[in-house]
Write a protein that holds these residues in place. Structure first.
Motif, mmCIF file in Angstrom:
data_model
loop_
_atom_site.group_PDB
_atom_site.id
_atom_site.type_symbol
_atom_site.label_atom_id
_atom_site.label_comp_id
_atom_site.label_asym_id
_atom_site.label_seq_id
_atom_site.Cartn_x
_atom_site.Cartn_y
_atom_site.Cartn_z
ATOM 1 N N ALA A 23 28.561 6.405 16.596
ATOM 2 C CA ALA A 23 29.288 7.586 16.123
ATOM 3 C C ALA A 23 30.775 7.434 16.395
ATOM 4 N N LEU A 24 31.584 7.871 15.434
ATOM 5 C CA LEU A 24 33.036 7.897 15.633
ATOM 6 C C LEU A 24 33.391 9.191 16.359
ATOM 7 N N GLY A 81 35.172 12.084 29.739
ATOM 8 C CA GLY A 81 34.475 13.196 29.101
ATOM 9 C C GLY A 81 34.600 13.109 27.600
ATOM 10 N N MET A 82 33.719 13.801 26.884
ATOM 11 C CA MET A 82 33.888 13.936 25.428
ATOM 12 C C MET A 82 33.155 15.181 24.956
ATOM 13 N N LEU A 83 33.548 15.624 23.768
ATOM 14 C CA LEU A 83 33.027 16.873 23.241
ATOM 15 C C LEU A 83 32.140 16.626 22.030
ATOM 16 N N PHE A 84 31.029 17.345 21.966
ATOM 17 C CA PHE A 84 30.113 17.231 20.822
ATOM 18 C C PHE A 84 29.914 18.574 20.156
ATOM 19 N N ARG A 85 29.918 18.554 18.824
ATOM 20 C CA ARG A 85 29.483 19.729 18.082
ATOM 21 C C ARG A 85 27.976 19.593 17.909
ATOM 22 N N PRO A 86 27.203 20.595 18.324
ATOM 23 C CA PRO A 86 25.748 20.437 18.364
ATOM 24 C C PRO A 86 25.100 20.233 17.005
ATOM 25 N N HIS A 87 25.683 20.742 15.915
ATOM 26 C CA HIS A 87 24.965 20.683 14.647
ATOM 27 C C HIS A 87 25.667 19.824 13.608
ATOM 28 N N THR A 88 26.154 18.667 14.032
ATOM 29 C CA THR A 88 26.791 17.750 13.092
ATOM 30 C C THR A 88 26.048 16.422 13.162
ATOM 31 N N ASP A 108 22.489 13.134 16.841
ATOM 32 C CA ASP A 108 21.697 11.967 17.225
ATOM 33 C C ASP A 108 22.243 11.367 18.513
ATOM 34 N N THR A 109 23.560 11.201 18.530
ATOM 35 C CA THR A 109 24.202 10.614 19.703
ATOM 36 C C THR A 109 23.941 11.460 20.938
ATOM 37 N N LEU A 110 24.129 12.766 20.801
ATOM 38 C CA LEU A 110 23.935 13.669 21.943
ATOM 39 C C LEU A 110 22.481 13.634 22.414
ATOM 40 N N GLU A 111 21.554 13.640 21.473
ATOM 41 C CA GLU A 111 20.130 13.588 21.844
ATOM 42 C C GLU A 111 19.801 12.267 22.547
ATOM 43 N N ASN A 112 20.360 11.169 22.034
ATOM 44 C CA ASN A 112 20.103 9.873 22.662
ATOM 45 C C ASN A 112 20.676 9.812 24.079
ATOM 46 N N ILE A 113 21.860 10.371 24.261
ATOM 47 C CA ILE A 113 22.480 10.358 25.594
ATOM 48 C C ILE A 113 21.627 11.178 26.559
ATOM 49 N N THR A 114 21.178 12.327 26.104
ATOM 50 C CA THR A 114 20.365 13.186 26.960
ATOM 51 C C THR A 114 19.049 12.488 27.321
ATOM 52 N N ALA A 115 18.454 11.793 26.346
ATOM 53 C CA ALA A 115 17.154 11.142 26.587
ATOM 54 C C ALA A 115 17.295 9.868 27.427
ATOM 55 N N ASP A 168 20.743 8.917 7.666
ATOM 56 C CA ASP A 168 19.395 9.321 8.054
ATOM 57 C C ASP A 168 19.170 8.990 9.535
ATOM 58 N N ALA A 169 18.374 9.821 10.201
ATOM 59 C CA ALA A 169 18.129 9.633 11.635
ATOM 60 C C ALA A 169 17.518 8.267 11.951
ATOM 61 N N MET A 170 16.799 7.674 10.980
ATOM 62 C CA MET A 170 16.132 6.390 11.218
ATOM 63 C C MET A 170 17.050 5.199 10.909
ATOM 64 N N ALA A 171 18.250 5.474 10.381
ATOM 65 C CA ALA A 171 19.145 4.373 10.001
ATOM 66 C C ALA A 171 19.793 3.736 11.228
ATOM 67 N N ASP A 172 19.909 2.409 11.210
ATOM 68 C CA ASP A 172 20.669 1.692 12.236
ATOM 69 C C ASP A 172 22.110 1.651 11.739
ATOM 70 N N GLU A 173 22.973 2.451 12.366
ATOM 71 C CA GLU A 173 24.337 2.596 11.843
ATOM 72 C C GLU A 173 25.179 1.330 12.018
#
Lengths: 205, 205
Positions: free
Chosen positions: B44-45, B60-67, B71-78, B103-108
């Protein structure tokens, strides 16, 4: 070259401070203006301002609780407002001098040779010599437990910016405004535009 | 030109978004690498990385939850970890393409044409083409109530940086590394060094 935590921890203190401070990449250079309860103007060089959201318009910044910037944080907490003023090439030395630890009673505008500009919407001074000036009211604050720093979120109540710096798409032309960036704690960077790219879509490389 | 809140609120939506996004000043351009539980790499950029502290070393960095960055935020949390990789002039178009909503399954990495580089200390990929790479473990997170964005604080566990880019004082030479800055959402800025100033003291102008 690879550095793991053990190697970072044995770096000489000042070198390590500079190294870690430059690892986030370029930082914006801003002057934060506040006024104390007793009416003394304070001006602090802050390199941690970050965008939080456009609707409502919000900016954030980070404060170390026990540094020269404590005056600024105390003033913001007491008055509920502050200004953010972009540093440009013409005021680099004055802006940098604001990071000196002046006496709490000192008017830092006078000390460094910059002029306060009154805002009708906010009990905090703008920097007259800055081209892009933002007044904010304190919205919320968060304590970072990992190192006792504090994040302040402010809501924008006023923006002063020359019309000719605002591009058709809304961007403030930071390069034409001679706004500067910071690398680490002490190195000022000139900005020049490379390219503007279109909104990215998966089907369009 | 002065804009109060009422004038900001009636700006056309996209223009207002760009305007507010450029008001913090120059932003660092970084690629954040993560890996999902099912092993898919995400890139993610992110333009909101900020310095939090040098000891312990924190960013630190900031995330907008619904953009797209969810995916990045979920991966970091997991996974509990992520990498931050500086964008340089050679990879601007690939980096910008990472802001597309794949798509969530895409390797960016594959989608945009960049290569992952394995870290032995962190279950998240570095960007091979980046010159300054940082691996971090998730330390804490804060929800900004004003707009439901989320601040993530990470502790640095590894830094990869060419020795020749590290100056004697510890600064990473961002200009020589061809690291770029961002103005608003779409304009990339070249960095060049203007001046390095000494530690400021009240008695020394």
């Amino acid at each position: 070259m690879k550095f793991d935590r053990a190697q970072l921890d044995i770096m000489p203190k000042r070198k390590r401070t500079n190294f870690i401070n430059s690892l986030s990449g370029v930082k914006s250079a801003n002057l934060v203006g506040t006024t104390s309860i007793s009416g003394i103007n304070n001006l602090a060089l802050i390199s941690s301002v970050f965008h939080v959201g456009a609707n409502p318009p919000l900016l954030g910044m980070l404060f170390r609780p026990h540094t020269v910037r404590r005056d600024t944080l105390e003033n913001i907490t007491a008055s509920g407002c502050f200004t953010i003023n972009h540093v440009n090439e013409q005021i680099i030395t004055q802006a940098h001098q604001c990071s000196a630890k002046y006496d709490a009673m000192a008017d830092e505008f006078a000390e460094v040779g910059l002029n306060p500009q009154i805002s009708s919407l906010c009990n905090a001074p703008y920097v007259q010599e800055s081209k892009v000036k933002i007044a904010l009211k304190l919205q919320e604050s968060h304590l970072i437990k990992a190192n006792d720093t504090q994040i302040i979120i402010g809501e924008i109540v006023e923006v002063i910016c020359p019309q000719e710096l605002i591009e058709d798409n809304g961007n403030v032309d930071l390069a034409s405004a001679n706004c500067v960036g910071l690398e680490g704690l002490d190195t000022y960077l000139k900005l020049s535009s490379i390219i503007r790219l279109q909104y990215a879509r998966p089907d369009k490389a």
